[in-house]
Scaffold this motif. Sequence first.
Motif, PDB file in Angstrom:
ATOM      1  N   TYR A  85     -35.045  64.383  64.838  1.00 46.23           N
ATOM      2  CA  TYR A  85     -34.679  65.163  65.948  1.00 46.23           C
ATOM      3  C   TYR A  85     -35.893  65.316  67.021  1.00 46.23           C
ATOM      4  CZ  TYR A  85     -30.667  66.810  63.969  1.00 46.23           C
ATOM      5  OH  TYR A  85     -29.349  66.748  63.298  1.00 46.23           O
ATOM      6  N   ASP A  98     -23.581  58.845  70.496  1.00 47.24           N
ATOM      7  CA  ASP A  98     -22.216  58.316  70.313  1.00 47.24           C
ATOM      8  C   ASP A  98     -21.689  57.152  70.895  1.00 47.24           C
ATOM      9  OD1 ASP A  98     -22.234  60.869  68.951  1.00 47.24           O
ATOM     10  OD2 ASP A  98     -21.322  61.973  70.547  1.00 47.24           O
ATOM     11  N   THR A 125     -18.334  61.837  65.668  1.00 46.36           N
ATOM     12  CA  THR A 125     -17.436  62.857  66.270  1.00 46.36           C
ATOM     13  C   THR A 125     -18.284  64.051  65.768  1.00 46.36           C
ATOM     14  OG1 THR A 125     -16.013  63.115  64.393  1.00 46.36           O
ATOM     15  CG2 THR A 125     -15.343  61.554  66.189  1.00 46.36           C
ATOM     16  N   LEU A 126     -19.109  64.113  64.736  1.00 46.04           N
ATOM     17  CA  LEU A 126     -19.849  65.484  64.301  1.00 46.04           C
ATOM     18  C   LEU A 126     -21.097  65.656  65.290  1.00 46.04           C
ATOM     19  CD1 LEU A 126     -20.079  64.217  60.406  1.00 46.04           C
ATOM     20  CD2 LEU A 126     -18.251  65.601  61.832  1.00 46.04           C
ATOM     21  N   LYS A 127     -21.451  66.943  65.250  1.00 46.37           N
ATOM     22  CA  LYS A 127     -22.512  67.654  65.556  1.00 46.37           C
ATOM     23  C   LYS A 127     -23.850  66.997  64.874  1.00 46.37           C
ATOM     24  CE  LYS A 127     -20.591  71.762  67.389  1.00 46.37           C
ATOM     25  NZ  LYS A 127     -20.387  73.068  67.429  1.00 46.37           N
ATOM     26  N   GLU A 128     -24.823  67.056  65.274  1.00 49.14           N
ATOM     27  CA  GLU A 128     -25.943  66.320  64.692  1.00 49.14           C
ATOM     28  C   GLU A 128     -26.187  67.088  63.410  1.00 49.14           C
ATOM     29  OE1 GLU A 128     -27.352  63.605  65.774  1.00 49.14           O
ATOM     30  OE2 GLU A 128     -26.308  63.900  67.915  1.00 49.14           O
ATOM     31  N   GLU A 130     -24.115  68.578  61.419  1.00 50.57           N
ATOM     32  CA  GLU A 130     -23.139  68.400  60.465  1.00 50.57           C
ATOM     33  C   GLU A 130     -23.296  67.068  60.111  1.00 50.57           C
ATOM     34  OE1 GLU A 130     -19.610  70.956  62.825  1.00 50.57           O
ATOM     35  OE2 GLU A 130     -19.706  68.862  63.158  1.00 50.57           O
ATOM     36  N   ARG A 131     -23.670  65.844  60.857  1.00 51.33           N
ATOM     37  CA  ARG A 131     -23.810  64.605  60.460  1.00 51.33           C
ATOM     38  C   ARG A 131     -25.130  64.546  59.455  1.00 51.33           C
ATOM     39  NH1 ARG A 131     -25.378  61.534  65.172  1.00 51.33           N
ATOM     40  NH2 ARG A 131     -23.179  61.957  65.764  1.00 51.33           N
ATOM     41  N   HIS A 161     -21.574  73.594  57.415  1.00 53.72           N
ATOM     42  CA  HIS A 161     -21.850  72.333  57.919  1.00 53.72           C
ATOM     43  C   HIS A 161     -21.120  71.255  57.443  1.00 53.72           C
ATOM     44  CE1 HIS A 161     -24.257  73.663  61.421  1.00 53.72           C
ATOM     45  NE2 HIS A 161     -25.442  74.059  60.528  1.00 53.72           N
ATOM     46  N   ARG A 164     -17.071  71.949  57.789  1.00 57.03           N
ATOM     47  CA  ARG A 164     -16.824  71.616  59.365  1.00 57.03           C
ATOM     48  C   ARG A 164     -16.675  69.958  59.197  1.00 57.03           C
ATOM     49  NH1 ARG A 164     -19.273  76.204  60.773  1.00 57.03           N
ATOM     50  NH2 ARG A 164     -21.257  74.988  61.121  1.00 57.03           N
ATOM     51  N   LYS A 168     -13.493  67.571  60.270  1.00 59.15           N
ATOM     52  CA  LYS A 168     -13.458  66.873  61.499  1.00 59.15           C
ATOM     53  C   LYS A 168     -13.359  65.346  61.013  1.00 59.15           C
ATOM     54  CE  LYS A 168     -16.481  69.420  64.418  1.00 59.15           C
ATOM     55  NZ  LYS A 168     -17.847  69.743  64.975  1.00 59.15           N
TER      56      LYS A 168
END
Length: 182
Positions: A85, A98, A125-128, A130-131, A161, A164, A168
Amino acid sequence: MSQMGDISLVTQVVVFRNTKAFDQLVRKYQSPVRRFFLHLTCGDSELSDDLAQDTFIKAYTHIASFKNLSSFSTWLYRIAYNVFYDYLRNRKETDGIDNREVDTQWSTSQNDIGKQMDIYRALATLKEMERTCITLFYMEDLSIEKIAGITGCPAGTVKSHLSRAKEKMATYLKQNGYDGNN
């Protein structure tokens, strides 16, 4: 090597400045940390290697701060999480993560390459967060509680998370020809 073995090695590094003990920790956790980054960066092996190296440098320089409140692996993944991060916050590139090319050098089978690329595209395709959660849970086989400790999120948020992210990824893969039997 058990958690007690990790504690023993950490103690040797802190008390005796034993770099060989730290080398053993690196050998044990190098592949899992690199794999964690490989999934977060959607297959960028060079970036994954750089981030893993930064993680171990930070772990070594801050090893005296390890208080054994969690397992050594949880502490190390927390450092890795922060390194990733920090990288995202500080990068100056205009391309998003991406848009990175997927590095598939390590795979030899064309079918495996295609599946791996599809997984990386689905991960992209995932938010950070979620990934991060799906990588730690499914690819690193960590518990919800450990993921909560690494990310600083409550366990319920981690579960959200994951839910979702699974939805996704399933949608993306179904739209790209996977029917659950592939």
